[in-house]
Design a protein around this motif. Sequence first.
Motif, mmCIF file in Angstrom:
data_model
loop_
_atom_site.group_PDB
_atom_site.id
_atom_site.type_symbol
_atom_site.label_atom_id
_atom_site.label_comp_id
_atom_site.label_asym_id
_atom_site.label_seq_id
_atom_site.Cartn_x
_atom_site.Cartn_y
_atom_site.Cartn_z
ATOM 1 N N ALA A 28 0.817 -1.216 0.000
ATOM 2 C CA ALA A 28 0.000 0.000 0.000
ATOM 3 C C ALA A 28 0.843 1.255 0.000
ATOM 4 C CB ALA A 28 -0.930 -0.014 1.214
ATOM 5 N N SER A 29 2.036 1.178 0.566
ATOM 6 C CA SER A 29 2.880 2.371 0.695
ATOM 7 C C SER A 29 3.900 2.488 -0.436
ATOM 8 C CB SER A 29 3.633 2.332 2.033
ATOM 9 O OG SER A 29 4.457 1.171 2.092
ATOM 10 N N ALA A 30 3.746 1.675 -1.491
ATOM 11 C CA ALA A 30 4.762 1.644 -2.551
ATOM 12 C C ALA A 30 4.959 3.008 -3.191
ATOM 13 C CB ALA A 30 4.378 0.616 -3.613
ATOM 14 N N ARG A 31 3.851 3.727 -3.415
ATOM 15 C CA ARG A 31 3.964 5.018 -4.100
ATOM 16 C C ARG A 31 4.676 6.059 -3.253
ATOM 17 N NH1 ARG A 31 -1.915 5.913 -7.126
ATOM 18 N NH2 ARG A 31 -1.782 4.074 -8.497
ATOM 19 N N GLU A 32 4.528 5.945 -1.936
ATOM 20 C CA GLU A 32 5.109 6.954 -1.067
ATOM 21 C C GLU A 32 6.536 6.618 -0.639
ATOM 22 O OE1 GLU A 32 2.063 5.585 -0.488
ATOM 23 O OE2 GLU A 32 0.958 7.265 -1.355
ATOM 24 N N LYS A 33 6.971 5.398 -0.856
ATOM 25 C CA LYS A 33 8.273 4.966 -0.353
ATOM 26 C C LYS A 33 9.410 5.658 -1.104
ATOM 27 C CE LYS A 33 11.103 0.917 0.667
ATOM 28 N NZ LYS A 33 11.339 1.356 2.052
ATOM 29 N N SER A 34 10.363 6.145 -0.337
ATOM 30 C CA SER A 34 11.560 6.755 -0.917
ATOM 31 C C SER A 34 12.787 5.998 -0.429
ATOM 32 C CB SER A 34 11.668 8.231 -0.510
ATOM 33 O OG SER A 34 10.613 8.981 -1.066
ATOM 34 N N ILE A 35 13.812 6.001 -1.241
ATOM 35 C CA ILE A 35 15.079 5.404 -0.850
ATOM 36 C C ILE A 35 16.191 6.390 -1.141
ATOM 37 C CG2 ILE A 35 14.360 3.008 -1.211
ATOM 38 C CD1 ILE A 35 15.821 3.117 -3.900
ATOM 39 N N THR A 36 17.278 6.240 -0.413
ATOM 40 C CA THR A 36 18.418 7.109 -0.693
ATOM 41 C C THR A 36 19.178 6.553 -1.901
ATOM 42 O OG1 THR A 36 19.963 5.890 0.716
ATOM 43 C CG2 THR A 36 18.642 7.636 1.760
ATOM 44 N N LEU A 37 19.900 7.429 -2.564
ATOM 45 C CA LEU A 37 20.703 6.989 -3.701
ATOM 46 C C LEU A 37 21.789 6.009 -3.269
ATOM 47 C CD1 LEU A 37 21.011 10.326 -5.679
ATOM 48 C CD2 LEU A 37 19.652 8.326 -6.293
ATOM 49 N N ALA A 38 22.296 6.181 -2.041
ATOM 50 C CA ALA A 38 23.300 5.241 -1.525
ATOM 51 C C ALA A 38 22.704 3.840 -1.417
ATOM 52 C CB ALA A 38 23.813 5.703 -0.173
ATOM 53 N N GLU A 39 21.468 3.722 -0.918
ATOM 54 C CA GLU A 39 20.803 2.422 -0.829
ATOM 55 C C GLU A 39 20.612 1.815 -2.219
ATOM 56 O OE1 GLU A 39 18.007 2.962 3.152
ATOM 57 O OE2 GLU A 39 17.308 3.740 1.231
ATOM 58 N N LEU A 40 20.254 2.673 -3.169
ATOM 59 C CA LEU A 40 20.041 2.218 -4.535
ATOM 60 C C LEU A 40 21.326 1.644 -5.125
ATOM 61 C CD1 LEU A 40 17.639 2.408 -6.662
ATOM 62 C CD2 LEU A 40 18.873 4.367 -7.589
ATOM 63 N N ILE A 41 22.415 2.376 -4.985
ATOM 64 C CA ILE A 41 23.691 1.966 -5.565
ATOM 65 C C ILE A 41 24.254 0.736 -4.844
ATOM 66 C CG2 ILE A 41 26.069 2.673 -6.020
ATOM 67 C CD1 ILE A 41 23.884 3.967 -7.793
ATOM 68 N N ASP A 42 24.122 0.705 -3.515
ATOM 69 C CA ASP A 42 24.671 -0.417 -2.734
ATOM 70 C C ASP A 42 24.012 -1.740 -3.089
ATOM 71 O OD1 ASP A 42 26.429 1.221 -1.454
ATOM 72 O OD2 ASP A 42 25.242 1.425 0.384
ATOM 73 N N ALA A 43 22.765 -1.682 -3.570
ATOM 74 C CA ALA A 43 22.034 -2.913 -3.877
ATOM 75 C C ALA A 43 22.360 -3.468 -5.258
ATOM 76 C CB ALA A 43 20.526 -2.661 -3.773
ATOM 77 N N LEU A 44 23.149 -2.749 -6.045
ATOM 78 C CA LEU A 44 23.459 -3.205 -7.396
ATOM 79 C C LEU A 44 24.422 -4.386 -7.370
ATOM 80 C CD1 LEU A 44 23.913 0.270 -9.119
ATOM 81 C CD2 LEU A 44 21.959 -1.263 -9.345
ATOM 82 N N ASP A 45 24.345 -5.219 -8.416
ATOM 83 C CA ASP A 45 25.188 -6.406 -8.492
ATOM 84 C C ASP A 45 26.374 -6.161 -9.413
ATOM 85 O OD1 ASP A 45 24.104 -6.418 -11.011
ATOM 86 O OD2 ASP A 45 22.836 -8.172 -10.693
ATOM 87 N N GLU A 46 26.855 -7.225 -10.078
ATOM 88 C CA GLU A 46 28.053 -7.094 -10.891
ATOM 89 C C GLU A 46 27.847 -6.221 -12.125
ATOM 90 O OE1 GLU A 46 25.774 -10.652 -12.309
ATOM 91 O OE2 GLU A 46 26.446 -9.896 -10.369
ATOM 92 N N ARG A 47 26.593 -5.928 -12.464
ATOM 93 C CA ARG A 47 26.338 -5.053 -13.589
ATOM 94 C C ARG A 47 26.064 -3.629 -13.089
ATOM 95 N NH1 ARG A 47 21.850 -8.471 -16.880
ATOM 96 N NH2 ARG A 47 22.694 -7.555 -18.781
ATOM 97 N N ALA A 48 26.704 -3.305 -11.985
ATOM 98 C CA ALA A 48 26.377 -2.105 -11.237
ATOM 99 C C ALA A 48 26.458 -0.824 -12.050
ATOM 100 C CB ALA A 48 27.286 -1.997 -10.009
ATOM 101 N N PHE A 49 27.545 -0.603 -12.754
ATOM 102 C CA PHE A 49 27.708 0.678 -13.427
ATOM 103 C C PHE A 49 26.683 0.871 -14.540
ATOM 104 C CE2 PHE A 49 31.952 0.568 -11.471
ATOM 105 C CZ PHE A 49 31.989 1.855 -10.959
ATOM 106 N N GLY A 50 26.516 -0.156 -15.383
ATOM 107 C CA GLY A 50 25.548 -0.027 -16.464
ATOM 108 C C GLY A 50 24.140 0.178 -15.946
ATOM 109 N N LEU A 51 23.733 -0.632 -14.966
ATOM 110 C CA LEU A 51 22.381 -0.528 -14.427
ATOM 111 C C LEU A 51 22.203 0.764 -13.643
ATOM 112 C CD1 LEU A 51 19.652 -1.904 -14.168
ATOM 113 C CD2 LEU A 51 20.493 -3.094 -12.138
ATOM 114 N N GLY A 52 23.195 1.139 -12.846
ATOM 115 C CA GLY A 52 23.088 2.371 -12.063
ATOM 116 C C GLY A 52 22.975 3.592 -12.952
ATOM 117 N N ILE A 53 23.799 3.682 -13.982
ATOM 118 C CA ILE A 53 23.750 4.824 -14.898
ATOM 119 C C ILE A 53 22.425 4.841 -15.653
ATOM 120 C CG2 ILE A 53 24.781 5.830 -16.976
ATOM 121 C CD1 ILE A 53 27.514 4.881 -15.898
#
Length: 216
Positions: A28-53
């Motif tokens: 229910a809270s999906a639309r309101e949920k925010s994440i920090t960019l650090a959390e976003l980047i830290d969760a990336l895998d071996e394709r981190a740069f391509g996916l992050g960019i």
Amino acid sequence: MSSTSDTAPSVTVLLGDFLERFAPDEAASAREKSITLAELIDALDERAFGLGILILALPCAVPFLYGIPQIVALPMLALAAQLAMGREHPWLPDTLGRRKVAVGGLKTVVRRAHSTLGILEKLTAPRLTALTDGVGARIVGALMLIPAGSILLPFPLTNTTPGIGVGIAAVGLLERDGLLVLLGLAIGLVWVFLLVFFGAEAISAAKDFLLTRLSS
């Protein structure tokens, strides 16, 4: 020889699954949920740069979308710079990492880009792979700094086309398609060159006009 797309999830699937980790659609809270960019980047895998960019470039590629591009432009520059330096995994300083983005907003952007990304995926194939690894990827990261830097400028026409170019190049990195990387870089770099050229011409014309008016 099997292609990358035969052994790894497609870009659209990769993006959807990645964002689903942070806010499932049924929540229910999906639309309101925010994440920090650090959390976003830290969760990336071996394709981190391509996916992050790619994640950061997509909001910039949407016309008339304001707010998010200004939030993601500096982190995009940081990732491109680290790719150019040869880092194995991206990292953001605290000042950038603390910036928050709405997961719902990112999901909306991904949904809007789904058909375009799907077309790109059908055209990709592993080729010119020297541009997607090692020294080639470092050169690509350095060149990405130019269109990514354009997105920082608060002027008309500086966001959308460079964002599209960076996004296409990022898909090329993910799919190990150097030809697609070159296409994306060409779009971004040529557009920035045109902006600089015509901007300089406009400034020169305005200067000549003012000098003429003042001397008359």
